[in-house]
Design a protein around this motif. Structure first.
Motif, PDB file in Angstrom:
ATOM      1  N   TYR A   1       4.117  20.095 -18.807  1.00 31.98           N
ATOM      2  CA  TYR A   1       2.956  20.045 -18.610  1.00 31.98           C
ATOM      3  C   TYR A   1       3.383  18.792 -18.413  1.00 31.98           C
ATOM      4  O   TYR A   1       3.643  17.822 -19.002  1.00 31.98           O
ATOM      5  N   ALA A   2       3.100  17.975 -17.037  1.00 36.96           N
ATOM      6  CA  ALA A   2       2.576  16.877 -16.394  1.00 36.96           C
ATOM      7  C   ALA A   2       1.189  16.862 -15.466  1.00 36.96           C
ATOM      8  O   ALA A   2       0.615  16.943 -14.458  1.00 36.96           O
ATOM      9  N   ARG A   3       0.674  15.260 -16.087  1.00 33.25           N
ATOM     10  CA  ARG A   3      -0.780  15.150 -15.463  1.00 33.25           C
ATOM     11  C   ARG A   3      -0.310  13.878 -14.582  1.00 33.25           C
ATOM     12  O   ARG A   3      -0.354  12.809 -15.268  1.00 33.25           O
ATOM     13  N   PHE A   4      -0.942  14.115 -13.537  1.00 30.17           N
ATOM     14  CA  PHE A   4      -0.677  12.696 -12.820  1.00 30.17           C
ATOM     15  C   PHE A   4      -2.350  12.356 -12.775  1.00 30.17           C
ATOM     16  O   PHE A   4      -3.236  12.456 -11.852  1.00 30.17           O
ATOM     17  N   ASN A   5      -2.613  11.363 -13.147  1.00 28.23           N
ATOM     18  CA  ASN A   5      -3.792  10.929 -13.548  1.00 28.23           C
ATOM     19  C   ASN A   5      -4.494  10.493 -12.114  1.00 28.23           C
ATOM     20  O   ASN A   5      -5.936  10.129 -11.891  1.00 28.23           O
ATOM     21  N   HIS A   6      -3.573  10.593 -10.930  1.00 24.09           N
ATOM     22  CA  HIS A   6      -4.323   9.383  -9.590  1.00 24.09           C
ATOM     23  C   HIS A   6      -4.996  10.501  -8.780  1.00 24.09           C
ATOM     24  O   HIS A   6      -6.421   9.772  -8.421  1.00 24.09           O
ATOM     25  N   THR A   7      -4.393  11.256  -8.955  1.00 23.73           N
ATOM     26  CA  THR A   7      -5.220  12.583  -8.300  1.00 23.73           C
ATOM     27  C   THR A   7      -5.770  13.693  -8.975  1.00 23.73           C
ATOM     28  O   THR A   7      -6.525  14.549  -8.384  1.00 23.73           O
ATOM     29  N   GLN A   8      -5.734  13.368 -10.189  1.00 24.23           N
ATOM     30  CA  GLN A   8      -6.088  14.104 -11.156  1.00 24.23           C
ATOM     31  C   GLN A   8      -5.733  16.172 -10.849  1.00 24.23           C
ATOM     32  O   GLN A   8      -6.673  16.534 -11.095  1.00 24.23           O
ATOM     33  N   THR A   9      -4.453  15.763 -11.089  1.00 23.41           N
ATOM     34  CA  THR A   9      -3.397  16.727 -11.010  1.00 23.41           C
ATOM     35  C   THR A   9      -3.147  17.543 -12.178  1.00 23.41           C
ATOM     36  O   THR A   9      -2.024  16.080 -12.541  1.00 23.41           O
ATOM     37  N   ILE A  10      -2.303  18.578 -12.352  1.00 24.28           N
ATOM     38  CA  ILE A  10      -1.254  19.045 -13.479  1.00 24.28           C
ATOM     39  C   ILE A  10      -0.894  19.764 -13.288  1.00 24.28           C
ATOM     40  O   ILE A  10      -0.976  21.176 -13.038  1.00 24.28           O
ATOM     41  N   GLN A  11       0.717  19.854 -13.736  1.00 23.57           N
ATOM     42  CA  GLN A  11       1.700  20.960 -12.811  1.00 23.57           C
ATOM     43  C   GLN A  11       2.048  21.295 -14.198  1.00 23.57           C
ATOM     44  O   GLN A  11       2.592  20.377 -15.018  1.00 23.57           O
TER      45      GLN A  11
ATOM     46  N   VAL B   1       0.598  -0.875   0.167  1.00 19.91           N
ATOM     47  CA  VAL B   1       0.006   0.106  -0.154  1.00 19.91           C
ATOM     48  C   VAL B   1       1.121   1.390  -0.470  1.00 19.91           C
ATOM     49  O   VAL B   1       1.858   1.520   0.652  1.00 19.91           O
ATOM     50  N   ARG B   2       0.591   1.444  -1.067  1.00 24.94           N
ATOM     51  CA  ARG B   2       1.700   3.135  -0.988  1.00 24.94           C
ATOM     52  C   ARG B   2       0.465   4.635  -1.226  1.00 24.94           C
ATOM     53  O   ARG B   2      -0.500   4.248  -2.367  1.00 24.94           O
ATOM     54  N   PRO B   3       0.768   5.423  -0.697  1.00 28.22           N
ATOM     55  CA  PRO B   3       0.080   6.713  -1.345  1.00 28.22           C
ATOM     56  C   PRO B   3       0.396   7.306  -3.045  1.00 28.22           C
ATOM     57  O   PRO B   3       1.515   7.464  -2.688  1.00 28.22           O
ATOM     58  N   SER B   4      -0.350   7.506  -3.633  1.00 31.81           N
ATOM     59  CA  SER B   4       0.170   8.294  -5.052  1.00 31.81           C
ATOM     60  C   SER B   4       0.797   9.651  -4.472  1.00 31.81           C
ATOM     61  O   SER B   4       0.331  10.365  -3.549  1.00 31.81           O
ATOM     62  N   ARG B   5       1.521  10.471  -5.119  1.00 32.14           N
ATOM     63  CA  ARG B   5       1.939  11.382  -5.528  1.00 32.14           C
ATOM     64  C   ARG B   5       2.316  12.593  -6.302  1.00 32.14           C
ATOM     65  O   ARG B   5       2.263  12.450  -7.156  1.00 32.14           O
ATOM     66  N   SER B   6       1.928  13.577  -5.909  1.00 32.48           N
ATOM     67  CA  SER B   6       1.680  14.172  -7.713  1.00 32.48           C
ATOM     68  C   SER B   6       2.706  16.269  -6.800  1.00 32.48           C
ATOM     69  O   SER B   6       2.525  17.328  -6.789  1.00 32.48           O
ATOM     70  N   PRO B   7       3.847  16.074  -6.771  1.00 29.98           N
ATOM     71  CA  PRO B   7       5.171  16.865  -6.851  1.00 29.98           C
ATOM     72  C   PRO B   7       5.078  17.923  -7.220  1.00 29.98           C
ATOM     73  O   PRO B   7       4.744  18.329  -8.748  1.00 29.98           O
ATOM     74  N   LEU B   8       5.565  19.108  -6.809  1.00 29.48           N
ATOM     75  CA  LEU B   8       5.458  20.525  -8.222  1.00 29.48           C
ATOM     76  C   LEU B   8       7.353  20.255  -8.017  1.00 29.48           C
ATOM     77  O   LEU B   8       8.581  19.547  -7.856  1.00 29.48           O
ATOM     78  N   TRP B   9       6.726  21.107  -9.303  1.00 31.86           N
ATOM     79  CA  TRP B   9       8.265  21.684  -9.559  1.00 31.86           C
ATOM     80  C   TRP B   9       9.172  22.672  -9.117  1.00 31.86           C
ATOM     81  O   TRP B   9       8.775  23.519  -8.344  1.00 31.86           O
ATOM     82  N   THR B  10      10.307  21.576  -8.672  1.00 31.52           N
ATOM     83  CA  THR B  10      11.048  23.145  -8.530  1.00 31.52           C
ATOM     84  C   THR B  10      10.881  24.562  -8.707  1.00 31.52           C
ATOM     85  O   THR B  10      11.482  24.303 -10.149  1.00 31.52           O
ATOM     86  N   LYS B  11      11.713  25.574  -8.574  1.00 30.34           N
ATOM     87  CA  LYS B  11      11.452  26.673  -8.818  1.00 30.34           C
ATOM     88  C   LYS B  11      12.901  27.067  -9.426  1.00 30.34           C
ATOM     89  O   LYS B  11      14.006  26.071  -8.944  1.00 30.34           O
ATOM     90  N   GLU B  12      12.815  27.400 -10.865  1.00 31.58           N
ATOM     91  CA  GLU B  12      14.015  27.386 -11.464  1.00 31.58           C
ATOM     92  C   GLU B  12      13.970  29.243 -12.130  1.00 31.58           C
ATOM     93  O   GLU B  12      12.273  29.228 -12.870  1.00 31.58           O
ATOM     94  N   LYS B  13      15.201  29.510 -12.543  1.00 31.91           N
ATOM     95  CA  LYS B  13      15.178  30.548 -13.504  1.00 31.91           C
ATOM     96  C   LYS B  13      15.499  30.139 -15.015  1.00 31.91           C
ATOM     97  O   LYS B  13      17.031  29.805 -15.060  1.00 31.91           O
ATOM     98  N   LEU B  14      14.949  29.939 -15.667  1.00 33.32           N
ATOM     99  CA  LEU B  14      15.217  29.583 -16.918  1.00 33.32           C
ATOM    100  C   LEU B  14      15.443  30.957 -18.139  1.00 33.32           C
ATOM    101  O   LEU B  14      14.048  31.345 -18.547  1.00 33.32           O
ATOM    102  N   GLU B  15      16.700  31.317 -18.939  1.00 30.55           N
ATOM    103  CA  GLU B  15      17.455  31.802 -19.789  1.00 30.55           C
ATOM    104  C   GLU B  15      16.852  31.259 -20.940  1.00 30.55           C
ATOM    105  O   GLU B  15      16.363  30.888 -21.614  1.00 30.55           O
ATOM    106  N   PRO B  16      16.522  32.557 -21.573  1.00 29.46           N
ATOM    107  CA  PRO B  16      16.258  32.683 -22.949  1.00 29.46           C
ATOM    108  C   PRO B  16      17.261  31.967 -23.968  1.00 29.46           C
ATOM    109  O   PRO B  16      18.183  32.087 -23.826  1.00 29.46           O
ATOM    110  N   ILE B  17      16.746  31.082 -24.739  1.00 26.43           N
ATOM    111  CA  ILE B  17      17.588  29.781 -25.518  1.00 26.43           C
ATOM    112  C   ILE B  17      17.597  31.276 -27.297  1.00 26.43           C
ATOM    113  O   ILE B  17      16.108  31.574 -28.031  1.00 26.43           O
TER     114      ILE B  17
END
Length: 1167
Positions: free
Chosen positions: A213-223, A133-149
């Motif tokens: 985008y990352a969609r976690f179906n078990h918890t119906q969340t999108i990060q 038995v394990r609970p589902s997890r939908s963690p957030l992205w870590t904060k990062e500063k992305l430079e223009p390419i």
């Protein structure tokens, strides 16, 4: 309950032994009825890897059955889980299912772990799988500063996603700020790791909102990841390069996958131009039905992999500058999987049995045994069992041998756990199939009759059919190990009652079932393929025949789905009708007939066709002075191939709004080379044609004005004719604007005398199609030509045509006119031709005027209007038909040209000889007496000569309508009245009267009459005068007379419609009284025929009630001859036209004779 046995079949041998089945206990698994003592069996449990939603209560399932009902306990992480000590944990009543209430308080992470359920009763203990038995997890992205390419056009690019690790793993996709998926193609695509790969970038790839985008179906969340900005700088020219791999790296890599999973291999390459990916398997081929390509062939997928799919797979990236290879070594491992899982054993005391547990995997799994949840090595000893690797052997079991055994097969990739009990029972047979079950089967299909049973020891099974109970032993029956009787091909005679008997040493049980055989359902009229035009109506027919005891339901499907919910679709008993058919209605229509026992279906295709859609995108290219290329894009052909294209043009300068045909090309062409004319402002349009019809026209193309040039054609239909004797009128068909080839269209008109030495005289005119030359001599030939010219120059030299100046009336009459009388109605005329110069015009022919001067008979002198006959061309003779006999005629001849007639020749007089006369004008019978009749007549209206005498013939008609002897009398020509005496009283006579000239007898006129009754009867009638003067008698006689008159009218009408005497068939054989004398042998009368059928008459001549006869006009002239106002003849004088000379209308010959005797004669006959 029934035996859970592999469906192995046993067919009875040909020895005709009774059907008996002894099921081997060693390989059988029984479903024990729940009212009997049995160990626990796990019936439901949660999955091994159980991921829960942390926002909801945790439910860990464990259900089991047994007798007595089992109790439940749990372990967590290998130790006893005391649910009583945790207020958040409860167990459902009568069940082992745990409910952990974390919604009110507590955290899901607290209850992570490995759980196992045990179900126990007095016969043993069954255990569940280890449930992680394990609970589902939908963690957030870590904060990062992305430079223009920022990069140059043509370079490769990888945008990383690197989503946070969740449970289960997230589904990755790329979108923009507007939540629109970014387009992907062979150049731009997403990898399996979620990164976005660009084989080469283009300026249009510049944007600031590349978002992963990352969609976690078990918890119906999108990060959401932070947006990435990309700017592509346009370089002058991007340098092309061969492919290199972005992923995987290097030349080789390794991939491991488990058996049964989907193998996914990926190759993404960069290069310019964009590389194409190919896949091969070294030393083998890719499995056909399990190989799929994804992501524009950058991903190879093989489903349901097995050890045979191991090997080396190679991807090849190629463009025009080169190729690169990468080899992926694939190894397929396997978690344990069953070869033979252990099955429950039901044994009677003293029996033997085995439990077998066989599994495979890669690596080979280890087999271990447990009993009642305890490793068998430390479990209490049982002398009846012996362990031999994957097999447990039982001998002489007793009731205490009952237990639940667990087999565990495991390797590094997983494990299998199976429970199987040994239940020692002593039970007599019981049949579990309900009694008197009715089976209904369609004829010629298999019939399966169930006999689910239980007993310990295992019973034997026998089947019987019918009341007498004869055992079934024929080869047509098949027995299954679970007791089912199969009839492979059931027939009507298979109907009946069947008895199943189960026996063991403890007793016997039997059960009856019944079988009915039904006729199959059939579709006797199937829907048929249809091709219909859009907007029309189509009907599909589906007639079903079925067993009379079954009620079918007919359902219509479209493309294997329900019919659209549309009122255009109507279904009645046998038909599906689709009205106002549209393109979307095309497809497969299926009629499905269902009964409770079978179903049949039949399908038909509907193709919806229509005229094509108009072509579009018309374009003009290769524009030359006299040609242009037209191209277009075809519209939809609407399911009927386009056969041709029709090209039309409009000349906006000369005929705006009017479209003309230009060309036709094949339906496979989309271009046409068109020839053009100068000085035309062209627009083109195209129409497509298929078997249904022609499309609407396309939109018009752009306009194209061709350069002006001199005309290339001259006017046509050039003629020269004079309207007056001193002019020449020159006419022509002018050129249209399309033919002018340039501005300033004019015509140069030239002429000169043909036979002179004059030079050409010319004038230039415009906007006309006629020019008049005045002061010309009369009827002189001229040479004429008309030439077109415009501001650019002259057309080619025109053709020369010949014309004539105006005509004048002829000056000379034909000479030497001669007449030759051929017969009494025809004469031939000859004349000498008129000299051509004196005709002064085009010779049209010669015209004869002729008229009747006076008759040779002094009784008929009157002037007849002149008649005209025209003879075309240069003929010098002609025939005059339709002349009257015995008449004086005069004629003259004139020459005719285009202007009119010339002077007449001197009159020539001629006479026609005598002819036969017409019939006397009338004939009536007057003063009838008992033995005499008086005839009175008028002479012929056309005597056609001098009458010499009259011929009167008559004969009696008896009561049977037979004709008597014929009497012939000659009467002087000056007589018009004659009395016949010594006739028979009250007798009908028929009379024939002819007039004669020296040329012969003319037409006849006929009449019938009856002599009166004898005087005695007349006297008797006179003595009744006092009665006849009474009013009532007069009224009665009037009524009788009215009835007789009505009957006479009816007879008259019927005879006019072709009624005949009853002896009509015989009368037809006697057409002329002269050839029907009294028969010499017996003196009997000849047969009678009425006036309509008597051949001596031209037409029927019965008299009406006034006793008079009118004679039909005997116009024995030919039909009108000649032409124009009169007629014409051929060169040889034969008739080719219509005789049209006017003449006085003569009295018509009577053809409406009485169809019955007069009322007086009728009364006499009645008396």
């Amino acid at each position: 309950m029934q035996l859970k046995i592999m469906p192995k079949k046993k067919r009875l041998s040909g020895s005709r032994a009774p059907l008996m089945l002894f099921l081997c206990q060693m390989i059988s698994a029984l479903e024990v009825p729940l009212d009997l003592v049995q160990p626990p069996t796990i019936t439901q449990q949660s999955p091994k890897d159980y991921i829960i939603d942390p926002r909801e209560n945790i439910v860990i399932q464990c259900e089991a059955k047994g007798k007595p009902p089992p109790s439940f306990s749990w372990t967590r992480n290998g130790t006893h889980f005391d649910i009583d000590k945790d207020p958040l944990v409860t167990m459902k009543t009568g069940s082992g299912t745990l409910v952990i209430n974390i919604m009110s308080e507590g955290k899901a992470e607290t209850y992570e772990g490995v759980y196992q359920c045990t179900a126990r009763n007095e016969r043993g203990a069954a255990i569940s799988n280890n449930i992680v038995v394990r609970p589902s997890r939908s963690p957030l992205w870590t904060k990062e500063k992305l430079e223009p390419i920022i990069l140059q056009n043509g370079q490769s690019l990888v945008l990383p996603c690197r989503p946070p690790i969740g449970l289960p793993p997230a589904i990755i996709f790329w979108m923009d700020n507007s939540f629109q998926r970014l387009p992907q193609n062979e150049r731009v695509s997403q990898g399996l790791n979620g990164d976005l790969y660009f084989s080469n970038v283009l300026p249009e790839d510049t944007r600031e909102d590349y978002i992963c985008y990352a969609r976690f179906n078990h918890t119906q969340t999108i990060q959401q990841k932070q947006p990435i900005s990309v700017k592509v700088i346009s370089a002058k020219a991007s340098r092309e390069r061969p492919p290199t791999l972005l992923t995987p790296e290097g030349n080789t890599s390794h991939k491991e996958e488990l058996r049964g999973n989907t193998l996914s291999l990926e190759c993404i390459a960069e290069g310019l131009p964009t590389p194409i990916i190919y896949w091969i398997k070294e030393d083998g081929t890719l499995p056909i039905n399990r190989t799929f390509y994804q992501n524009f062939k950058k991903t190879l997928q093989i489903t349901q992999v097995s050890e045979a799919d191991s090997g080396n797979y190679q991807c090849i990236a190629k463009n025009v500058l080169g190729a690169i290879h990468h080899t992926i070594s694939v190894t397929v491992k396997a978690a344990p999987y069953w070869i033979m899982a252990p099955q429950n054993l039901v044994l009677s005391p003293g029996e033997d049995g085995t439990l077998i547990c066989r599994a495979n995997g890669n690596p080979k799994p280890r087999i271990s045994w447990l009993t009642n949840g305890v490793p068998i090595e430390i479990a209490p000893d049982d002398p009846s069992r012996k362990i031999d690797g994957d097999t447990i052997i039982f001998s002489h079991v007793q009731e205490r041998s009952s237990a639940v055994y667990q087999c565990n097969a495991s390797n590094e990739y997983g494990y299998l756990l199976a429970n199987a009990f040994v239940n020692v029972l002593a039970e007599p047979p019981r049949i579990l199939t309900p009694a008197n079950t009715l089976y209904q089967v369609i004829a010629n299909r298999p019939a399966l009759l169930d006999c689910a049973f239980f007993g310990s020891p295992l019973p034997t099974i026998e089947w019987f059919k019918g009341a007498k109970g004869s055992a079934l032993h024929e080869d047509i029956y098949v027995l299954h190990e679970n007791g089912t009787l199969e009839i492979p091909v059931a027939q009507k005679d298979s109907t009946g009652t069947y008895t199943c008997v189960a026996r063991n040493k403890l007793g016997m049980a039997k059960n009856e079932v019944h079988l009915e055989i039904k006729d199959p359902t059939r579709i006797i009229k199937q829907p048929e393929y249809a091709v219909v035009q859009r907007g029309s109506t189509v009907s599909f027919e589906c007639k079903v025949k079925h067993d009379h005891t079954l009620i079918p339901t007919v359902t219509w499907l479209k493309d294997n789905s329900e019919l659209p919910s549309d009122e255009r679709f109507t279904v009645d008993k046998d038909h599906l009708v689709v009205a106002d058919v549209s393109d979307e209605d095309g497809g497969t229509y299926t009629c499905v007939a269902n009964t409770t026992l079978d179903h049949v279906s039949a399908s038909a295709e509907l193709s919806v066709v229509d005229v094509p859609d108009p072509p579009f995108d018309l374009e003009l290219t290769n524009q030359m002075d006299k040609s242009v290329q037209l191209s277009w894009t075809p519209g939809d052909d609407n399911s009927s191939p386009i056969t041709k294209f029709i090209i039309e043009y409009e000349d906006a300068m000369h005929e705006a709004g009017l479209w003309h045909h230009q060309a036709e090309v094949s339906g496979t062409q989309t271009t046409a080379q068109l020839k053009l004319s100068p000085y035309v402002n062209y627009s083109f349009r195209v129409m497509a044609v298929n078997s249904i019809g022609r499309s609407l026209p396309s939109e018009a193309s752009e306009q194209y004005l061709t350069k002006a040039t001199e005309p290339d054609t001259n006017p046509t239909a050039v003629e020269g004719l004079g309207s007056e004797p001193d002019n020449l009128v020159i006419t022509w068909k002018p050129l249209n604007g399309f033919e002018s080839n340039g501005p300033g269209l004019q015509y140069k008109v030239s002429w000169r005398q043909k036979d002179g030495d004059d030079e050409w005289t010319s004038v230039v005119v415009a906007n006309v199609s006629k020019y008049i030359v005045s002061g010309t001599p009369t009827f002189v030939p001229y040479l004429i030509k008309v030439q077109a010219l415009n501001d650019m120059g002259f057309a080619p030299e025109p053709a020369v045509v010949m014309g004539h100046s105006g005509e004048d009336l002829p000056m000379v009459a034909p000479g030497n006119v001669r007449v030759n009388v051929v017969n009494s109605t025809l004469a031939e005329v000859h004349w000498d031709p008129v000299p051509l110069k004196s005709i002064r015009g085009h010779l049209q022919g010669y015209r004869i005027y002729y008229w009747k001067a006076q008759s040779s008979s002094k009784r008929n002198r009157r002037h007849i209007e002149k008649k005209i006959l025209t003879y075309q061309g240069s003929k010098t003779h002609g025939m005059l038909p339709g002349l009257e006999p015995f008449s004086h005629y005069a004629l003259n001849v004139r020459v005719v040209n285009g202007k009119g007639e010339g002077p007449a020749s001197p009159d020539r007089v001629f006479s026609t000889p005598e002819g036969v006369p017409s019939a006397p004008s009338s004939l009536k019978i007057i003063e009838p007496t008992r033995d005499s009749l008086t005839l009175e007549w008028d002479p012929p209206s056309h005597p056609n000569g001098i009458l010499t005498e009259y011929s009167l013939k008559y004969q009696p008609i008896n009561s049977t309508h037979e004709l008597g002897p014929l009497v012939d009398l000659k009467i002087p020509a000056n007589k018009t009245r004659w009395t016949l005496k010594n006739l028979n009283f009250s007798t009908r006579y028929k009379f024939y009267l002819y007039a004669q000239t020296s040329a012969g007898s003319g037409s006849q006129i006929t009449e019938e009459a009856i002599t009166t009754v004898d005087e005695g009867k007349m006297a008797m009638a006179s003595r009744q005068v006092d009665i006849a003067t009474q009013g009532w008698f007069i009224g009665l006689m009037c009524a009788v007379a009215l009835l007789i008159l009505i009957l006479l009218i009816v007879c008259f009408i019927r005879r006019n419609k072709g009624g005949k005497y009853p002896v009509k068939e015989k009368e037809d054989a006697h057409a002329d009284p002269e050839i029907q004398p009294m028969k010499e042998d017996d003196g009997t009368f000849g047969e009678y025929s009425d006036a309509e059928d008597h051949k001596p008459l031209k037409k029927g001549s019965r008299t009406p009630s006034d006793r008079t006869v009118k004679k039909e006009d005997s116009d024995d002239s030919l039909v009108d001859y000649g032409e124009g106002v009169n007629g014409q003849f051929n060169e040889d004088g034969s008739f080719i036209g219509q005789y049209s000379g006017k003449k006085e209308k003569e009295p018509a010959e009577g053809n409406e004779s009485s169809e019955a005797p007069s009322p007086v004669n009728a009364m006499n006959s009645f008396v």
